[in-house]
Design a protein around this motif. Structure first.
Motif: not given
Length: 397
Positions: A326, A333, A336, A339, A377, A379-381, A385
């Protein structure tokens, strides 16, 4: 329109390449009792026999011509309607027409052949010096069906020729691509390696701050160029059907591999903080070089897309079931919409002017993961990220 002679000869050859033509003309003569049948190519200036069935010694063979103005087919080319005559001598229209007087026939039928594009090709016709009963629904229907069949075959041959030409062009393009790959793999890498090695030497013999800054710029540029070449090679190879190739080895020393990549990038970004946590307690069957390439893409992205004063966090561990890696960074961010396309070729996130690339890094990384039977994979907030690689450990090498 004056169609070139070589084009008409191509049409004659196209008709000769339809196996059913000879049977069609034979059936036409046997069904109607007429002695001559032909498929004719009819243009503004030419009437050319493409295929012939001659039982009356009319004298035409494939490729033979009649003067266009002496034929009824010339009129059909204008109005695109069939002409059917049972008995010329009893016809109000054709009893004194110059064509039957010139060629000595009493019965005549000619059906236009129209291609799928709407272009008038020519006619399916038959003549005989004796009268014949041909102006009937069954005979006309047979001729129209055969004319449509001929048009269908001509259209199919045209599409086949187009496909063969396209295939030929694609093969030429494929050869050019292979040459392009060879240039990338050899002619560009050699001078790039020279630049990189020279930068390493300069770093050792030049200790002043300004000199070191210039050396770092050269090293940074060399690293980025090498990454672009590596990704382009893999992308081009994959698109040519080779795919991402891997050579797995049992019990790869992934800690050493990951640390080497970190050292390389840390030398380019010496001011950045990279925090690691490695808990690799089970052997992993993998291609170490490819894992290094994947990790280099992920870590390089993290360094490029995060704030200078924020740390990059790297966690790697393996248990009895899977290996996970990871890479986490603070930063904006990822939207979407981005993404959804992030692992597609030539797709890139929002970048600053100095953050340039082809958008292949994440695509190549994802393909390497898939080649290992694993996954990549993201993921991002608003805060962080993270990209996570997962590989099955239990796979046999």
């Amino acid at each position: 329109m004056n169609i070139p002679k070589n084009t008409i000869l191509d049409d004659v050859e196209a008709i000769s390449n339809i196996p059913a033509i000879a049977h069609i003309l034979d059936i036409v003569c046997k069904t109607t009792g007429m002695g001559f049948a032909a498929v004719a190519r009819v243009t503004t200036n030419n009437w050319v026999a493409c295929a012939v069935h001659d039982e009356i010694n009319f004298g035409l063979t494939p490729g033979g011509e009649l003067k266009i103005e002496t034929t009824i087919c010339n009129e059909i080319r204008g109005h695109h309607n069939a002409v059917i005559i049972d008995n010329v001598s009893k016809s109000d229209i054709y009893a004194n027409h110059h064509t039957p007087l010139l060629y000595g026939f009493q019965s005549y039928i000619s059906i236009p052949i129209t291609l799928k594009t709407g272009e008038f090709f020519g006619t399916l016709c038959a003549i005989d010096p004796k009268p014949a009963i041909i102006d009937t629904p069954s005979v006309i229907g047979m001729f129209k069906m055969f004319a449509e069949l001929i048009a269908f075959h001509l259209d199919a041959l045209e599409q086949l020729a187009i496909s063969e030409e396209r295939l030929s062009r694609e093969q030429e393009t494929s050869e050019l691509r292979e040459q392009f790959i060879a240039i990338l793999g050899h002619d560009l890498r050699n001078p790039l390696n020279a630049v990189s090695n020279s930068a390493q030497l300069l770093a050792k013999i030049n200790s002043d701050e300004k000199g070191q800054r210039l050396v770092n710029i050269i090293k940074n540029s060399s690293y980025r160029m090498n990454g672009l070449i590596e990704n382009m090679l893999d992308f081009a190879s994959g698109r040519l059907g080779g795919g991402i190739t891997i050579t797995k080895s049992p019990n790869e020393d992934l800690v050493k591999i990951l640390e080497q990549v970190i050292d390389e990038l840390q030398a380019i970004w010496p001011e950045r903080s990279i925090e690691t946590s490695f808990k690799i307690n089970h052997p992993v069957c993998a291609d170490g070089k490819r894992i290094a390439q994947l990790f280099s893409n992920l870590l390089g992205n993290a360094l490029n897309y995060s704030a200078v004063n924020s740390p990059i966090i790297i966690n790697a561990e393996s248990n009895g079931e899977e290996f996970s890696l990871c890479v986490i960074n603070e930063g904006k961010q990822i939207p979407d919409a981005k993404m959804e396309r992030l692992f597609l070729p030539f797709s890139r996130g929002e970048v600053e002017p100095n953050q340039k690339g082809l958008g292949l890094g994440l695509y190549i990384a994802s393909e390497i993961a898939i080649a290992h039977g694993g996954s990549l994979a993201v993921s991002s907030t608003k805060e962080i990220t993270s990209f996570t690689l997962k590989l099955p450990v239990a796979q046999l090498c």
